[in-house]
Design a protein around this motif. Sequence first.
Motif, short mmCIF file in Angstrom:
data_model
loop_
_atom_site.label_atom_id
_atom_site.label_comp_id
_atom_site.label_asym_id
_atom_site.label_seq_id
_atom_site.Cartn_x
_atom_site.Cartn_y
_atom_site.Cartn_z
N GLY A 188 35.80 90.00 104.55
CA GLY A 188 35.46 91.08 105.19
C GLY A 188 35.45 92.31 104.21
N ASN A 189 35.12 93.65 104.73
CA ASN A 189 34.98 94.52 104.03
C ASN A 189 36.47 95.38 103.60
OD1 ASN A 189 34.14 97.06 102.55
ND2 ASN A 189 33.72 98.01 104.43
N ARG A 190 37.22 96.01 104.43
CA ARG A 190 38.58 96.53 104.32
C ARG A 190 39.53 95.51 104.96
NH1 ARG A 190 38.73 101.45 102.18
NH2 ARG A 190 40.60 101.55 102.81
N ASP A 191 38.96 94.62 105.87
CA ASP A 191 39.85 93.86 106.62
C ASP A 191 39.18 92.63 107.15
OD1 ASP A 191 38.74 94.41 109.17
OD2 ASP A 191 39.82 96.27 109.32
N GLU A 192 39.62 91.65 107.80
CA GLU A 192 39.30 90.55 108.09
C GLU A 192 38.78 90.42 109.74
OE1 GLU A 192 42.01 87.35 107.38
OE2 GLU A 192 42.43 87.75 105.51
N ASP A 193 38.66 91.58 110.09
CA ASP A 193 38.28 91.76 111.51
C ASP A 193 36.85 91.18 112.25
OD1 ASP A 193 40.71 92.77 112.07
OD2 ASP A 193 39.77 94.95 112.58
N THR A 194 36.09 91.33 111.32
CA THR A 194 34.58 90.85 111.48
C THR A 194 34.20 89.31 111.07
OG1 THR A 194 33.56 91.85 109.69
CG2 THR A 194 33.72 93.24 111.75
N MET A 195 35.06 88.82 110.18
CA MET A 195 34.99 87.63 109.43
C MET A 195 34.19 86.45 110.17
SD MET A 195 37.75 85.33 107.38
CE MET A 195 38.47 84.74 109.00
N LEU A 196 34.66 86.04 111.22
CA LEU A 196 34.08 85.03 112.09
C LEU A 196 32.77 85.30 112.74
CD1 LEU A 196 37.38 83.67 113.73
CD2 LEU A 196 36.17 82.99 111.58
N ASP A 197 32.68 86.81 113.15
CA ASP A 197 31.44 87.13 113.73
C ASP A 197 30.29 87.28 112.58
OD1 ASP A 197 32.67 87.86 116.30
OD2 ASP A 197 32.89 89.91 115.71
N VAL A 198 30.66 87.56 111.37
CA VAL A 198 29.61 87.73 110.33
C VAL A 198 29.21 86.08 110.10
CG1 VAL A 198 29.15 87.87 108.08
CG2 VAL A 198 30.31 89.85 109.11
N ALA A 199 29.97 85.33 109.94
CA ALA A 199 29.86 83.85 109.59
C ALA A 199 28.85 83.13 110.81
CB ALA A 199 31.00 83.04 109.65
N ARG A 200 29.23 83.76 112.24
CA ARG A 200 28.39 82.96 113.05
C ARG A 200 27.11 83.66 112.89
NH1 ARG A 200 33.23 84.09 116.14
NH2 ARG A 200 34.57 82.29 116.58
N ALA A 201 27.02 84.78 112.84
CA ALA A 201 25.66 85.53 112.76
C ALA A 201 24.87 84.63 111.69
CB ALA A 201 25.75 87.10 112.46
N ILE A 202 25.49 84.40 110.59
CA ILE A 202 24.55 83.92 109.49
C ILE A 202 24.11 82.48 109.95
CG2 ILE A 202 25.09 82.72 107.14
CD1 ILE A 202 26.72 85.30 106.47
N ALA A 203 25.12 81.66 110.55
CA ALA A 203 24.89 80.45 110.77
C ALA A 203 23.68 80.24 111.74
CB ALA A 203 26.02 79.70 111.40
N GLU A 204 23.94 81.25 112.92
CA GLU A 204 22.63 81.32 114.27
C GLU A 204 21.57 81.80 113.60
OE1 GLU A 204 24.61 83.81 116.84
OE2 GLU A 204 26.35 82.43 117.39
N ALA A 205 21.43 82.60 112.27
CA ALA A 205 20.32 82.98 111.93
C ALA A 205 19.30 81.95 111.19
CB ALA A 205 20.48 84.20 111.01
N GLY A 206 20.15 80.93 111.01
CA GLY A 206 19.29 79.79 110.35
C GLY A 206 19.66 79.51 108.84
N ALA A 207 20.81 79.97 108.23
CA ALA A 207 21.25 79.77 106.78
C ALA A 207 21.39 78.22 106.73
CB ALA A 207 22.46 80.84 106.43
N SER A 208 21.10 77.73 105.44
CA SER A 208 21.30 76.42 105.03
C SER A 208 22.74 76.21 104.50
CB SER A 208 20.40 75.93 104.26
OG SER A 208 20.64 76.81 102.95
N GLU A 209 23.63 77.39 104.04
CA GLU A 209 24.65 77.19 103.33
C GLU A 209 25.48 78.54 103.39
OE1 GLU A 209 24.98 74.85 99.49
OE2 GLU A 209 24.70 76.88 98.93
N LEU A 210 26.85 78.60 103.36
CA LEU A 210 27.48 79.80 103.32
C LEU A 210 28.64 79.56 102.17
CD1 LEU A 210 28.38 82.64 104.01
CD2 LEU A 210 29.86 81.35 106.14
#
Length: 322
Positions: free
Chosen positions: A144-166
């Motif tokens: 996250g940036n200052r905290d972990e509040d968006t951590m899972l949302d960011v990961a899901r956004a990356i996965a749904e957008a078609g990334a091959s690896e994180l």
Amino acid sequence: MSLILLAPMEGLLDHSLRDALTLVGGIDRCVTEFIRVTDRLLPDRVFLRVMPELLNGSRTAAGVPVRAQLLGSEPAVLADNAARLAELGAEGVDLNFGCPAKCVNRHRGGAVLLDEPELVGEIVATVRRAVPSGVPVSAKMRLGNRDEDTMLDVARAIAEAGASELVVHGRTKLQGYKPPAYWDRIAHIRAAVPALPVVANGEVWTVDDAQRCRAESGTQALMLGRGMVADPGLALAIRGQADPMADPHAGWRRVPPLLARYWQRVALHVDARHRAGRIKQWLNLLRRRFPEAQALYERIRTVNDTREVEALLFGAAQTRPA
């Protein structure tokens, strides 16, 4: 998967050090330092300066693939630059959502984007559409940036957008590089994006660290940064293969030739007044692992003249313990 990646380190782990470290073995793939993208398509010379491996099939001299990393916040412009990198033969494109540097964050780049999951997803999706299907698009993030509040949302956004690896660095931007790394949080991300391969990164200095990181994160895939710079045999040791540097004293015999090779490459692209600083940076990390590095560091610490540095380095490279 037992994938081991070599991380970039701005100002140290560039193409010159990638060249030296991949010669030792154990690394599956490298990532370049970030290429900053603002409002235009960059000229080819910028890509080649950061990633001269493009002239060698996107491989280091040892044959290890190298992926180009882009940093920015404008999806269309990032996509244009990614497409050009693909045309130049890049093995893949990596997107940086993890850099904690203030100079980057002030201009809406790196880890501050973790506060904007929708924008992160748009960037990944736009880049994915812009490059051929056979060119992987991966991403790196922090917790996250200052905290972990968006951590899972960011990961899901990356996965749904078609990334091959994180790749996930197990700290927030606010936590910087201060120990510990929170490897267990990476397990939460893996659970949120089960179809996306996840690579754990942060505070892996030893084989024991690697084992604990794998256990806590739930992934076998690792990205090594400072730990690999401090111990060039670390990737081999993690793999359980014959490590030529397993014994700190015997292993040191492999290091001076690597230092000399690194120096020769640095001399080709770094101004003379900055070259000594590069070698001191590497020695400063090597002395965590090798007593001889401490001695060489003390000898070279106050030396800035390139000829004196060369005399010390090439003298060490020719020395062999009895």
